[in-house]
Design a protein around this motif. Structure first.
Motif, short mmCIF file in Angstrom:
data_model
loop_
_atom_site.label_atom_id
_atom_site.label_comp_id
_atom_site.label_asym_id
_atom_site.label_seq_id
_atom_site.Cartn_x
_atom_site.Cartn_y
_atom_site.Cartn_z
N ASP A 4 -38.45 -36.74 22.88
CA ASP A 4 -37.94 -35.59 22.14
C ASP A 4 -36.47 -35.83 21.80
N CYS A 5 -36.18 -35.83 20.49
CA CYS A 5 -34.81 -36.03 20.01
C CYS A 5 -34.31 -34.81 19.26
N THR A 6 -34.86 -33.63 19.57
CA THR A 6 -34.46 -32.42 18.86
C THR A 6 -33.33 -31.68 19.56
N ARG A 7 -32.94 -32.17 20.74
CA ARG A 7 -31.89 -31.49 21.51
C ARG A 7 -30.71 -32.43 21.74
N ASP A 8 -29.75 -32.00 22.53
CA ASP A 8 -28.53 -32.78 22.71
C ASP A 8 -28.75 -34.05 23.52
N GLU A 9 -29.85 -34.11 24.28
CA GLU A 9 -30.15 -35.26 25.12
C GLU A 9 -31.60 -35.68 24.89
N PRO A 10 -31.88 -36.98 25.03
CA PRO A 10 -33.25 -37.44 24.88
C PRO A 10 -34.12 -37.03 26.07
N VAL A 11 -35.35 -36.59 25.77
CA VAL A 11 -36.27 -36.11 26.80
C VAL A 11 -37.58 -36.89 26.69
N LEU A 12 -38.02 -37.46 27.79
CA LEU A 12 -39.27 -38.21 27.80
C LEU A 12 -40.45 -37.24 27.88
N LEU A 13 -41.29 -37.25 26.84
CA LEU A 13 -42.45 -36.35 26.81
C LEU A 13 -43.74 -37.06 27.25
N ARG A 14 -43.87 -38.34 26.92
CA ARG A 14 -45.07 -39.09 27.32
C ARG A 14 -44.68 -40.55 27.54
N PRO A 15 -44.97 -41.11 28.72
CA PRO A 15 -44.67 -42.53 28.94
C PRO A 15 -45.66 -43.42 28.21
N GLY A 16 -45.23 -44.62 27.92
CA GLY A 16 -46.10 -45.63 27.33
C GLY A 16 -45.85 -46.95 28.02
N THR A 17 -45.81 -48.03 27.25
CA THR A 17 -45.56 -49.33 27.85
C THR A 17 -44.08 -49.69 27.88
N LEU A 18 -43.24 -48.91 27.20
CA LEU A 18 -41.80 -49.11 27.30
C LEU A 18 -41.32 -48.44 28.58
N SER A 19 -40.64 -49.19 29.43
CA SER A 19 -40.21 -48.63 30.70
C SER A 19 -38.99 -47.74 30.52
N ARG A 20 -38.79 -46.86 31.48
CA ARG A 20 -37.60 -46.01 31.46
C ARG A 20 -36.33 -46.88 31.44
N LYS A 21 -36.36 -47.97 32.19
CA LYS A 21 -35.18 -48.86 32.23
C LYS A 21 -34.88 -49.42 30.84
N ALA A 47 -43.17 -49.56 35.77
CA ALA A 47 -43.89 -50.37 34.78
C ALA A 47 -45.32 -49.88 34.59
N TRP A 48 -45.84 -49.15 35.58
CA TRP A 48 -47.20 -48.62 35.53
C TRP A 48 -47.24 -47.17 35.05
N ASP A 49 -46.11 -46.60 34.65
CA ASP A 49 -46.07 -45.17 34.30
C ASP A 49 -47.07 -44.81 33.20
N GLY A 50 -47.17 -45.63 32.16
CA GLY A 50 -48.08 -45.32 31.06
C GLY A 50 -49.53 -45.34 31.49
N VAL A 51 -49.93 -46.36 32.24
CA VAL A 51 -51.31 -46.44 32.73
C VAL A 51 -51.60 -45.29 33.68
N ARG A 52 -50.65 -45.01 34.59
CA ARG A 52 -50.85 -43.92 35.54
C ARG A 52 -51.00 -42.58 34.81
N ASP A 53 -50.18 -42.35 33.79
CA ASP A 53 -50.26 -41.12 33.02
C ASP A 53 -51.65 -40.95 32.39
N ARG A 54 -52.17 -42.01 31.77
CA ARG A 54 -53.49 -41.91 31.11
C ARG A 54 -54.60 -41.65 32.13
N LEU A 55 -54.52 -42.31 33.29
CA LEU A 55 -55.55 -42.12 34.29
C LEU A 55 -55.49 -40.74 34.93
#
Length: 338
Positions: free
Chosen positions: A196-213, A325-333
């Motif tokens: 989400d880039c609609t506010r003053d700070e970026p907000v993670l709405l759904r993880p994928g294969t790009l890591s937070r780092k 690194a597993w956040d996206g897979v974990r989210d889907r499962l």
């Protein structure tokens, strides 16, 4: 109707897809994440056909895919749909576009209202798949600025990563045969990261294969977690990506204990696991999950479809590691098991 979009007939297949899209029809296209069910994002009637074909609520927003042969053409498509793009959003674009990243931006009020689910924001992504890029460039030449394209499957079910998955789910729509561009297996395999880039700070709405780092390195700041003020976004409902058989997440010790207790009397089960398991019952179908998170993501939906096709009573899945690194897979499962 599946058209080969990788070989010598690619140009003809893409031309046929553009004709269909200009006429308000639907086309299934490959992306690096999953296959999408695409329509001209600026034709409300065409967008309504996406919702109807998927059985998707019309207020659950779609991601609009944009492209261009040059950076200036991509910028033109961005500014056509987005009223603004903060500096941190542009930092993410520079780092990860084209690629598996969707940005939620303020929407220009006169465009893509149906695709946005009626919200004042819009999700935009520039896919990296060569077939998707070629289609988007051809669409732009034909006057189509972007393609609304959620996953090409029934709403809430397993996303497709092969053309055959799309044909099995949506090959025959109510009023026409779906045109499917075959671009091979999707190399990423799970849907894009959404920020989400609609506010003053970026907000993670759904993880994928790009890591937070990776994301925070490009941003130069921390990512906030999703909160109650976040806009609605694709693929963020509690229950999603589900096979027909109920999915249960268990750790390795729980899986082995359950299989030992059931023994030779175990019912028809499918088990997707990383750790070695012992099983005494031939009715239990075992499939190893890759130890590498990117490889696991790439095959995840195809593996779930394969296990589900055997019509087990349950699908048991070994819980992914807690590593980011597993956040996206974990989210889907977790959503598949909800």
């Amino acid at each position: 109707m599946i058209l080969d979009a990788q070989g010598p007939q690619r140009d003809a297949a893409i031309a046929a897809a553009v004709v269909r899209l200009r006429a308000g029809g639907l086309v299934a296209m490959p992306t690096e994440t999953v296959y999408g069910l695409a329509a001209d994002a600026d034709q409300p009637e065409a967008v309504a056909r996406i919702f109807a074909a998927k059985g998707r609520p019309s207020d659950h927003p779609l991601i609009v895919h944009i492209g261009g042969a040059t950076a200036s053409e991509r910028e033109a498509a961005l500014t056509y749909y987005a009223a603004a793009a903060p500096d941190f959003a542009r930092a993410l674009m520079a780092a990860f576009w084209p690629g598996p990243l969707t940005l939620i931006l303020p929407r220009r009020s006169d465009v893509a209202q149906a695709a946005a689910g009626g919200q004042a924001s819009i999700g935009l992504r520039c896919p990296a798949h060569p077939v998707a890029q070629a289609l988007l460039v051809s669409c732009r030449a034909a006057g189509i600025w972007g393609l609304a394209a959620p996953s090409a499957n029934r709403f809430g079910r397993i996303s497709p990563t092969h053309a055959a998955h799309v044909a099995a789910d949506l090959g025959c729509l109510a009023d026409e045969e779906l045109l499917i561009l075959d671009g091979g297996a999707c190399p990423v395999g799970i849907e894009s990261t959404i920020i989400d880039c609609t506010r003053d700070e970026p907000v993670l709405l759904r993880p994928g294969t790009l890591s937070r780092k990776q994301l925070e390195h490009a941003l130069g700041c921390s990512l906030r977690d999703r909160d109650a003020a976040a806009p609605r976004a694709s693929g963020t409902l509690a229950s999603h990506y589900a096979p027909n058989a109920p999915v249960r997440l268990l750790d390795a010790a729980q899986l082995q204990t359950a299989l030992d207790l059931l023994g030779a009397q175990a019912p028809d089960l499918a088990v997707y696991h990383r750790s070695p398991l012992r099983c005494a019952c031939p009715r239990v179908r075992l499939r190893r999950m890759p130890d590498n998170p990117q490889a696991a993501a790439q095959e995840l939906f195809a593996a779930l479809r394969e296990l589900d096709a055997a019509q087990p009573r349950f699908i048991w899945v070994e819980r992914p590691p807690a590593d980011e690194a597993w956040d996206g897979v974990r989210d889907r499962l977790q959503r598949a098991a909800a």
